[in-house]
Design an enzyme around this catalytic site. Structure first.
Site, mmCIF file in Angstrom:
data_model
loop_
_atom_site.group_PDB
_atom_site.id
_atom_site.type_symbol
_atom_site.label_atom_id
_atom_site.label_comp_id
_atom_site.label_asym_id
_atom_site.label_seq_id
_atom_site.Cartn_x
_atom_site.Cartn_y
_atom_site.Cartn_z
ATOM 1 N N GLY A 29 0.828 -1.208 0.000
ATOM 2 C CA GLY A 29 0.000 0.000 0.000
ATOM 3 C C GLY A 29 0.852 1.242 0.000
ATOM 4 C CG ASN A 30 -0.252 4.637 -1.491
ATOM 5 O OD1 ASN A 30 -0.952 5.482 -0.939
ATOM 6 N ND2 ASN A 30 -0.653 3.963 -2.564
ATOM 7 C CG HIS A 31 2.902 6.794 3.821
ATOM 8 N ND1 HIS A 31 2.751 6.147 5.022
ATOM 9 C CD2 HIS A 31 4.185 6.631 3.458
ATOM 10 C CE1 HIS A 31 3.917 5.621 5.364
ATOM 11 N NE2 HIS A 31 4.800 5.890 4.429
ATOM 12 C CB ALA A 97 -2.008 7.364 -3.727
#
Ligand code: CTP
Ligand code: CA
Length: 220
Positions: A29-31, A97
């Site tokens: 995943g990402n932030h 994102a």
């Protein structure tokens, strides 16, 4: 701008991160928190738009009756949801994102700890904005986002062209208080032949700045 400037218009928004499963308990995943996308959805809805919010996993919720939330987890699910609604939408906003890659194989059982190294093979996800750019009609308006750490303007401009976007919102990671998880953001909006810079502001106010420019372009 009137209080119902977007009445009768359909806005399709993507927001949040995507999670790409590795096994039943892990993911890539990402932030991204989804705050910017949700702030935009709220503002569009307040201005009378019929909003379809395709949301990756976030902790955010919206109460606005003008927003239909379609929850998705992976980039592939986000793409399918976007395809379903794209044709009916007047405005596309790609604020998610999206993970660029996903594990080639998803293990059906938890991967057990073993050797000193573990390699996970990744394959590219579909570029949702770029794919949609190929089917964009003349009456449709599309907005992308970019987060860059170097060559910011040049990279954003290249994405504007490659994805057939009408404008791209460049997020700065350099400015304190801007970017992931903050309630403030500092943006530059880039169009084919114009660049607009803005001060550090609350994300709700940033949403308004973006929407003001969209309105100028679709009504002007
Ligand atoms: N985007 C998308 N689908 C993807 C990747 C990106 O729709 N698979 C959209 C994002 O929502 C954003 C824009 O494309 O509006 C730019 O995303 P970004 O990650 O900055 O661009 P990439 O083309 O993925 O390039 P890179 O990550 O290598 O900088
Ligand atoms: Ca990317």
């Amino acid at each position: 701008m009137t209080e119902k400037s977007f009445k009768g218009r359909v806005v399709l928004l993507t927001a949040g991160p995507t999670h790409e499963p590795i096994d039943p308990v892990r993911f890539i995943g990402n932030h991204s928190t989804g705050k910017m996308g949700y702030a935009l959805a709220e503002r569009f809805a307040q201005l009378g738009a019929d909003v379809i919010l395709v949301s990756g996993p976030t902790n955010l919720h919206t109460q606005h009756t003008g927003i239909r939330v379609k929850d998705v987890t992976t980039a592939d699910e986000m793409y399918k949801a976007v395809l379903k609604y794209a044709e009916t939408a007047d405005i596309w906003v790609f604020a998610a994102a999206v993970a660029d890659y996903r594990p080639k194989v998803v293990a059906d059982k938890k991967i057990k700890k073993a050797g000193q190294e573990l390699t996970i093979e990744l394959v590219k996800n579909v570029d949702i904005a770029a794919a949609l750019g190929k089917q964009k009609k003349e009456w449709q308006f599309s907005v992308g986002f970019a987060l860059e750490t170097d060559n910011e303007s040049a990279n954003a401009k290249e994405k504007l062209s490659k994805k057939n976007l009408d404008m791209i919102v460049l997020n700065s990671l350099k400015d304190p208080g801007a970017g992931f998880a903050h309630d403030t953001n500092k943006i530059t909006i880039i169009e084919q032949d114009a660049t607009h810079t803005f001060e550090l502001k609350k994300k709700s106010e940033v949403a308004q700045d973006i929407i003001n420019l969209i309105l100028e372009r679709i009504d002007g």
